[in-house]
Structures are given as structure tokens and as C-alpha cells.
Design a protein around this motif. Structure first.
Motif, PDB file in Angstrom:
ATOM      1  N   MET A  62       0.852  -1.188   0.000  1.00 53.72           N
ATOM      2  CA  MET A  62       0.000   0.000   0.000  1.00 53.72           C
ATOM      3  C   MET A  62       0.888   1.238   0.000  1.00 53.72           C
ATOM      4  O   MET A  62       1.864   1.315   0.747  1.00 53.72           O
ATOM      5  N   GLU A  63       0.515   2.189  -0.833  1.00 50.92           N
ATOM      6  CA  GLU A  63       1.171   3.491  -0.842  1.00 50.92           C
ATOM      7  C   GLU A  63       0.103   4.555  -0.615  1.00 50.92           C
ATOM      8  O   GLU A  63      -0.978   4.502  -1.208  1.00 50.92           O
ATOM      9  N   VAL A  64       0.418   5.507   0.255  1.00 46.24           N
ATOM     10  CA  VAL A  64      -0.449   6.657   0.475  1.00 46.24           C
ATOM     11  C   VAL A  64       0.382   7.896   0.193  1.00 46.24           C
ATOM     12  O   VAL A  64       1.475   8.058   0.745  1.00 46.24           O
ATOM     13  N   ARG A  65      -0.151   8.766  -0.684  1.00 47.93           N
ATOM     14  CA  ARG A  65       0.531  10.015  -1.000  1.00 47.93           C
ATOM     15  C   ARG A  65      -0.480  10.975  -1.603  1.00 47.93           C
ATOM     16  O   ARG A  65      -1.254  10.593  -2.489  1.00 47.93           O
ATOM     17  N   ASP A  66      -0.514  12.195  -1.091  1.00 48.81           N
ATOM     18  CA  ASP A  66      -1.387  13.244  -1.633  1.00 48.81           C
ATOM     19  C   ASP A  66      -2.847  12.813  -1.694  1.00 48.81           C
ATOM     20  O   ASP A  66      -3.530  13.022  -2.700  1.00 48.81           O
ATOM     21  N   ASN A  67      -3.333  12.180  -0.626  1.00 51.83           N
ATOM     22  CA  ASN A  67      -4.718  11.711  -0.513  1.00 51.83           C
ATOM     23  C   ASN A  67      -5.099  10.671  -1.567  1.00 51.83           C
ATOM     24  O   ASN A  67      -6.274  10.514  -1.903  1.00 51.83           O
ATOM     25  N   ILE A  68      -4.104   9.975  -2.075  1.00 50.40           N
ATOM     26  CA  ILE A  68      -4.347   8.840  -2.973  1.00 50.40           C
ATOM     27  C   ILE A  68      -3.772   7.604  -2.297  1.00 50.40           C
ATOM     28  O   ILE A  68      -2.592   7.555  -1.960  1.00 50.40           O
ATOM     29  N   LEU A  69      -4.629   6.626  -2.046  1.00 48.08           N
ATOM     30  CA  LEU A  69      -4.227   5.375  -1.414  1.00 48.08           C
ATOM     31  C   LEU A  69      -4.296   4.297  -2.488  1.00 48.08           C
ATOM     32  O   LEU A  69      -5.362   4.027  -3.033  1.00 48.08           O
ATOM     33  N   THR A  70      -3.156   3.717  -2.792  1.00 49.15           N
ATOM     34  CA  THR A  70      -3.077   2.678  -3.824  1.00 49.15           C
ATOM     35  C   THR A  70      -2.603   1.385  -3.194  1.00 49.15           C
ATOM     36  O   THR A  70      -1.605   1.376  -2.470  1.00 49.15           O
ATOM     37  N   ILE A  71      -3.336   0.321  -3.466  1.00 44.97           N
ATOM     38  CA  ILE A  71      -2.935  -1.010  -3.029  1.00 44.97           C
ATOM     39  C   ILE A  71      -2.651  -1.836  -4.275  1.00 44.97           C
ATOM     40  O   ILE A  71      -3.470  -1.884  -5.196  1.00 44.97           O
ATOM     41  N   ILE A  72      -1.491  -2.447  -4.291  1.00 47.19           N
ATOM     42  CA  ILE A  72      -1.125  -3.360  -5.371  1.00 47.19           C
ATOM     43  C   ILE A  72      -1.102  -4.754  -4.754  1.00 47.19           C
ATOM     44  O   ILE A  72      -0.346  -5.000  -3.807  1.00 47.19           O
ATOM     45  N   ALA A  73      -1.956  -5.633  -5.247  1.00 44.95           N
ATOM     46  CA  ALA A  73      -2.106  -6.972  -4.671  1.00 44.95           C
ATOM     47  C   ALA A  73      -2.197  -8.012  -5.786  1.00 44.95           C
ATOM     48  O   ALA A  73      -2.579  -7.693  -6.913  1.00 44.95           O
ATOM     49  N   ASP A  74      -1.880  -9.253  -5.440  1.00 43.34           N
ATOM     50  CA  ASP A  74      -2.009 -10.347  -6.405  1.00 43.34           C
ATOM     51  C   ASP A  74      -3.467 -10.568  -6.785  1.00 43.34           C
ATOM     52  O   ASP A  74      -3.781 -10.886  -7.923  1.00 43.34           O
ATOM     53  N   SER A  75      -4.353 -10.439  -5.782  1.00 43.43           N
ATOM     54  CA  SER A  75      -5.775 -10.591  -6.060  1.00 43.43           C
ATOM     55  C   SER A  75      -6.568  -9.733  -5.082  1.00 43.43           C
ATOM     56  O   SER A  75      -6.094  -9.427  -3.988  1.00 43.43           O
ATOM     57  N   ALA A  76      -7.754  -9.353  -5.511  1.00 43.03           N
ATOM     58  CA  ALA A  76      -8.664  -8.551  -4.686  1.00 43.03           C
ATOM     59  C   ALA A  76     -10.083  -8.919  -5.083  1.00 43.03           C
ATOM     60  O   ALA A  76     -10.424  -8.915  -6.262  1.00 43.03           O
ATOM     61  N   GLU A  77     -10.907  -9.260  -4.076  1.00 39.53           N
ATOM     62  CA  GLU A  77     -12.274  -9.684  -4.358  1.00 39.53           C
ATOM     63  C   GLU A  77     -13.246  -9.052  -3.377  1.00 39.53           C
ATOM     64  O   GLU A  77     -13.011  -9.074  -2.170  1.00 39.53           O
ATOM     65  N   LYS A  78     -14.338  -8.538  -3.917  1.00 45.53           N
ATOM     66  CA  LYS A  78     -15.434  -8.073  -3.078  1.00 45.53           C
ATOM     67  C   LYS A  78     -16.238  -9.307  -2.641  1.00 45.53           C
ATOM     68  O   LYS A  78     -16.198 -10.342  -3.311  1.00 45.53           O
ATOM     69  N   PRO A  79     -16.971  -9.220  -1.524  1.00 43.85           N
ATOM     70  CA  PRO A  79     -17.718 -10.391  -1.045  1.00 43.85           C
ATOM     71  C   PRO A  79     -18.599 -11.039  -2.114  1.00 43.85           C
ATOM     72  O   PRO A  79     -18.657 -12.267  -2.198  1.00 43.85           O
ATOM     73  N   SER A  80     -19.239 -10.232  -2.942  1.00 40.42           N
ATOM     74  CA  SER A  80     -20.147 -10.780  -3.958  1.00 40.42           C
ATOM     75  C   SER A  80     -19.411 -11.511  -5.080  1.00 40.42           C
ATOM     76  O   SER A  80     -20.008 -12.286  -5.816  1.00 40.42           O
ATOM     77  N   ASP A  81     -18.105 -11.283  -5.196  1.00 39.00           N
ATOM     78  CA  ASP A  81     -17.320 -11.915  -6.266  1.00 39.00           C
ATOM     79  C   ASP A  81     -16.669 -13.228  -5.836  1.00 39.00           C
ATOM     80  O   ASP A  81     -16.068 -13.921  -6.641  1.00 39.00           O
ATOM     81  N   ILE A  82     -16.773 -13.565  -4.553  1.00 41.10           N
ATOM     82  CA  ILE A  82     -16.064 -14.739  -4.038  1.00 41.10           C
ATOM     83  C   ILE A  82     -16.890 -16.008  -4.257  1.00 41.10           C
ATOM     84  O   ILE A  82     -18.058 -16.072  -3.907  1.00 41.10           O
ATOM     85  N   ASP A  83     -16.248 -17.000  -4.839  1.00 43.95           N
ATOM     86  CA  ASP A  83     -16.847 -18.322  -5.023  1.00 43.95           C
ATOM     87  C   ASP A  83     -16.575 -19.103  -3.735  1.00 43.95           C
ATOM     88  O   ASP A  83     -15.482 -19.637  -3.529  1.00 43.95           O
ATOM     89  N   VAL A  84     -17.571 -19.140  -2.854  1.00 48.95           N
ATOM     90  CA  VAL A  84     -17.392 -19.715  -1.520  1.00 48.95           C
ATOM     91  C   VAL A  84     -17.066 -21.205  -1.590  1.00 48.95           C
ATOM     92  O   VAL A  84     -16.190 -21.687  -0.864  1.00 48.95           O
TER      93      VAL A  84
END
Length: 139
Positions: A72-94
């Protein structure tokens, strides 16, 4: 009132974007960290966990995204996360996450019997990822 622009980026591209966040909570390798607008510049490694994003600090409403570690980088009110994967709850195959959890648990048991430290570590990471996805899917 200042806002945070939040972007979560994966190898597949932009996974999440919110231009009006007031609070972002992440888990770093050293513990939980809350980021508010006008935060000092920072770059930190993230753990396998959820990211919680709120547009109103006092509201219970929040967006939750499961990430598998990253930076995660935070600079000038911009928060950027670089991750291998990111899923919202509705996108997860339980069911897929449950199968991954079961496979990882089996591999952990086998690696312990064989004293295979490398396989054990990989399986523990896979187990953490599966549990994180299952937990986030319930929110």
C-alpha cells in the motif's frame, strides 16, 4: 472536507476504486493501520486480510475487499494497493474457497508428516488466503 481516493490494482487491472473515502483500514505485517485523509506519505507491505473502506467515518456502512497481501502506498490523498488478487464479497466463489481450505489443510498434515518445511509454508499461505476469502464472503 478532504477525501482519500482509493485504488486497488491487481495483475488483471483496477479491481476497486473509490474517490470519496474517509477511512481505510488495512492489516500490515506489523498490525492494523487506519488511514484518514491528509495522512503522511507511507509505503507498507500488507498481510492477507480484508481492506475496509468507509465514506463516512461514523457510519457502519463500508466496502470490504479481500486481498492476498500486497503493498500500500499513500501520498497526496491517494491510497493505492497493489495486490495479487482482490475480491469483493459478492465476487467470491465460496465453494471454491472451501475446497481450497480443505486442500490446504490436507497438504499441511502431509507436510508435517514428511517434515517438508517449504510445502508446509506454501500450504499455510494457501490456507490463510482461503480463510480470508471465506470470512470476507460472509460480510
Amino acid at each position: 472536507m478532504a477525501h482519500l481516493k482509493v485504488e486497488i490494482v491487481t495483475p488483471d487491472g483496477l479491481s476497486y476504486e473509490n474517490p470519496e473515502a474517509q477511512l481505510v483500514v488495512v492489516r500490515t505485517i506489523d498490525g492494523e493501520l487506519g488511514i484518514l485523509p491528509n495522512h503522511a506519505p507511507i509505503i507498507v507491505p500488507l498481510s492477507i486480510d480484508e481492506v475496509r473502506i468507509k465514506n463516512d467515518r461514523d457510519s457502519k456502512e463500508q466496502d470490504i475487499v479481500a486481498i492476498n497481501g500486497g503493498i500500500m502506498e499513500v501520498r497526496d490523498n491517494i491510497l493505492t494497493i497493489i495486490a495479487d488478487s482482490a475480491e469483493k464479497p459478492s465476487d467470491i466463489d465460496v465453494s471454491r474457497a472451501e475446497r481450497a481450505k480443505q486442500r490446504a489443510e490436507e497438504i499441511i498434515e502431509e507436510a508435517k508428516k514428511e517434515h517438508d518445511i517449504d510445502q508446509l509454508r506454501r500450504a499455510e499461505v494457501a490456507l490463510s488466503r482461503a480463510i480470508n476469502r471465506i470470512n470476507v464472503s460472509r460480510k
